[in-house]
Motif scaffolding. Structure first.
Motif, mmCIF file in Angstrom:
data_model
loop_
_atom_site.group_PDB
_atom_site.id
_atom_site.type_symbol
_atom_site.label_atom_id
_atom_site.label_comp_id
_atom_site.label_asym_id
_atom_site.label_seq_id
_atom_site.Cartn_x
_atom_site.Cartn_y
_atom_site.Cartn_z
ATOM 1 N N GLN A 48 32.149 49.426 55.456
ATOM 2 C CA GLN A 48 33.214 49.881 54.562
ATOM 3 C C GLN A 48 34.061 48.698 54.095
ATOM 4 O O GLN A 48 34.486 48.647 52.929
ATOM 5 C CB GLN A 48 34.089 50.909 55.273
ATOM 6 C CG GLN A 48 35.173 51.512 54.386
ATOM 7 C CD GLN A 48 35.973 52.581 55.104
ATOM 8 O OE1 GLN A 48 35.811 52.794 56.312
ATOM 9 N NE2 GLN A 48 36.832 53.271 54.379
ATOM 10 N N PHE A 49 34.294 47.754 54.972
ATOM 11 C CA PHE A 49 35.062 46.558 54.600
ATOM 12 C C PHE A 49 34.364 45.808 53.463
ATOM 13 O O PHE A 49 35.002 45.427 52.478
ATOM 14 C CB PHE A 49 35.218 45.660 55.825
ATOM 15 C CG PHE A 49 35.698 44.271 55.525
ATOM 16 C CD1 PHE A 49 37.016 44.043 55.161
ATOM 17 C CD2 PHE A 49 34.827 43.195 55.597
ATOM 18 C CE1 PHE A 49 37.465 42.757 54.872
ATOM 19 C CE2 PHE A 49 35.269 41.909 55.319
ATOM 20 C CZ PHE A 49 36.588 41.693 54.950
ATOM 21 N N LEU A 50 33.062 45.598 53.575
ATOM 22 C CA LEU A 50 32.329 44.898 52.522
ATOM 23 C C LEU A 50 32.262 45.709 51.234
ATOM 24 O O LEU A 50 32.211 45.135 50.136
ATOM 25 C CB LEU A 50 30.913 44.560 52.991
ATOM 26 C CG LEU A 50 30.794 43.526 54.108
ATOM 27 C CD1 LEU A 50 29.330 43.286 54.466
ATOM 28 C CD2 LEU A 50 31.473 42.213 53.730
ATOM 29 N N ARG A 75 34.011 38.887 47.122
ATOM 30 C CA ARG A 75 35.286 38.385 46.634
ATOM 31 C C ARG A 75 36.337 39.486 46.717
ATOM 32 O O ARG A 75 36.085 40.631 46.350
ATOM 33 C CB ARG A 75 35.155 37.897 45.191
ATOM 34 C CG ARG A 75 36.426 37.284 44.611
ATOM 35 C CD ARG A 75 36.243 36.884 43.148
ATOM 36 N NE ARG A 75 35.291 35.791 42.998
ATOM 37 C CZ ARG A 75 34.065 35.908 42.514
ATOM 38 N NH1 ARG A 75 33.615 37.108 42.147
ATOM 39 N NH2 ARG A 75 33.267 34.863 42.405
ATOM 40 N N TRP A 76 37.513 39.107 47.205
ATOM 41 C CA TRP A 76 38.658 40.003 47.266
ATOM 42 C C TRP A 76 39.845 39.333 46.577
ATOM 43 O O TRP A 76 40.091 38.134 46.773
ATOM 44 C CB TRP A 76 39.057 40.310 48.706
ATOM 45 C CG TRP A 76 38.029 40.987 49.554
ATOM 46 C CD1 TRP A 76 37.912 42.330 49.789
ATOM 47 C CD2 TRP A 76 36.998 40.358 50.337
ATOM 48 N NE1 TRP A 76 36.868 42.573 50.649
ATOM 49 C CE2 TRP A 76 36.283 41.383 51.006
ATOM 50 C CE3 TRP A 76 36.617 39.027 50.528
ATOM 51 C CZ2 TRP A 76 35.217 41.113 51.855
ATOM 52 C CZ3 TRP A 76 35.549 38.757 51.360
ATOM 53 C CH2 TRP A 76 34.862 39.786 52.013
ATOM 54 N N GLY A 77 40.595 40.097 45.779
ATOM 55 C CA GLY A 77 41.820 39.584 45.198
ATOM 56 C C GLY A 77 41.582 38.724 43.974
ATOM 57 O O GLY A 77 40.443 38.410 43.598
ATOM 58 N N ASP A 95 33.318 39.363 60.154
ATOM 59 C CA ASP A 95 34.052 38.818 61.298
ATOM 60 C C ASP A 95 35.500 38.502 60.934
ATOM 61 O O ASP A 95 36.358 38.416 61.812
ATOM 62 C CB ASP A 95 33.368 37.546 61.813
ATOM 63 C CG ASP A 95 31.980 37.810 62.375
ATOM 64 O OD1 ASP A 95 31.711 38.945 62.809
ATOM 65 O OD2 ASP A 95 31.148 36.873 62.369
ATOM 66 N N PHE A 96 35.771 38.332 59.617
ATOM 67 C CA PHE A 96 37.105 37.965 59.150
ATOM 68 C C PHE A 96 37.894 39.174 58.642
ATOM 69 O O PHE A 96 38.873 38.999 57.920
ATOM 70 C CB PHE A 96 36.988 36.945 58.012
ATOM 71 C CG PHE A 96 36.342 35.642 58.393
ATOM 72 C CD1 PHE A 96 37.086 34.602 58.920
ATOM 73 C CD2 PHE A 96 34.973 35.453 58.209
ATOM 74 C CE1 PHE A 96 36.489 33.396 59.251
ATOM 75 C CE2 PHE A 96 34.369 34.245 58.534
ATOM 76 C CZ PHE A 96 35.129 33.218 59.068
ATOM 77 N N PRO A 101 42.949 40.930 54.823
ATOM 78 C CA PRO A 101 44.155 41.602 54.300
ATOM 79 C C PRO A 101 45.402 40.726 54.368
ATOM 80 O O PRO A 101 46.249 40.774 53.460
ATOM 81 C CB PRO A 101 44.288 42.833 55.210
ATOM 82 C CG PRO A 101 42.929 43.069 55.748
ATOM 83 C CD PRO A 101 42.317 41.704 55.899
ATOM 84 N N ALA A 102 45.506 39.922 55.435
ATOM 85 C CA ALA A 102 46.665 39.034 55.547
ATOM 86 C C ALA A 102 46.652 37.976 54.447
ATOM 87 O O ALA A 102 47.705 37.621 53.904
ATOM 88 C CB ALA A 102 46.684 38.378 56.927
#
Length: 291
Positions: A48-50, A75-77, A95-96, A101-102
């Motif tokens: 789900q994260f990916l 890619r995020w953001g 793993d990250f 999110p931070a």
């Protein structure tokens, strides 16, 4: 107390203790097979994260094989500064998943990709030379990031990339990284009781395969790394690194800031809240100072 070895590894230990002296060639071939990367089967949470990432692809041509592989990236953001996350051996960008999110909250663009023979990228085998090449090919296609945060063997691959003056970054943090490929192998060989003669033959074969001495595949001194600021993060109780040697390396390279935790674990260190906060602070310091 050390964890008991799985049944398959106990069988290998029996072989290396009693049979490898009379079957040394087989002993080396078994090690070669054992240390091929195995693709991780992701659980629902990491999948789900990916799924929340924008996918991209790029080609990497093997430095040793000359074969072009299609590697999958995430890619995020869309912030003005990019942070490249580099996973380790048999690792994954997932793993990250506590760090991403931070980083997004701080306004960074975050990118990561599956190394060759990992995740959804092509390839059956890889090594640190090819992992470094994959990083080089990524930077050639996408440009240099503001910062690199790398885990475990990914830290060596990223450090080798940064010995090239054309691949300078502002920040480089390596987390739970062994000092060298050989140090990582030696840690794995110890519970298997691999005899010194088999180790020597294995390293000789590996050097031929990599076309360079195995001892050259290592974290370079700080003055050879083209990064404005450096940080090493370690769990002092991590069984996959030799922490005494790590302390000596960091003491000899005072330009590398260091952060130490205990009792967290080799992979869980990336999800440890104080480590996440330290990494964010490491990246944010220059931004705030320059604001």
């Amino acid at each position: 107390m050390p964890k008991p070895l799985p049944l398959a590894l106990r069988g290998l230990r029996f072989f290396y203790r009693f049979l490898s002296p009379v079957l040394p060639g087989l002993g080396v071939r078994l090690l070669w097979r054992v240390f091929r990367p195995r693709r991780r089967q992701l659980r629902a949470g990491p999948v789900q994260f990916l799924a929340g990432a924008e996918l991209f692809f790029f080609a990497s041509t093997g430095a040793l094989t000359g074969v072009s592989l299609r590697l999958q990236g995430y890619r995020w953001g869309n912030g003005p500064r990019t942070v490249l996350l580099v996973h380790g051996w048999e690792g994954s960008p997932t793993d990250f998943r506590d760090l991403v999110p931070a980083l997004l909250h701080r306004g960074y663009t975050v990118v990561a990709f599956d190394m060759p023979a990992h995740g959804r990228s092509e390839g059956l085998e890889t090594n640190l030379v090819e992992m470094r090449q994959a990083l080089l090919d990524y930077t050639r296609s996408a440009g240099l990031p503001f910062a690199i945060i790398a885990h475990s063997m990914g830290g060596i691959a990223a450090a080798l990339l940064l010995t090239d003056s054309s691949t300078s970054v502002e920040k480089f943090a390596f987390v739970a990284s062994p000092l060298s490929a050989q140090a990582s192998f030696d840690v794995a060989f110890t519970p298997l009781r691999v005899p010194p003669a088999i180790r020597r033959r294995f390293y000789q074969r590996l050097a031929r395969h990599l076309r360079q001495p195995v001892e050259s595949i290592a974290l370079p001194p700080a003055n050879q790394l083209h990064a404005g600021h450096l940080l090493g993060v370690y769990d002092a109780t991590d069984e996959q690194v030799t922490f005494d040697a790590v302390q000596r390396y960091l003491a000899a390279n005072p330009a590398i800031a260091q952060y130490e935790v205990r009792g967290v674990g080799h992979t869980r260190i990336l999800r440890h809240p104080p480590v996440v906060q330290r990494l964010i602070g490491f990246l944010a310091a220059e931004v705030e100072a320059g604001a």
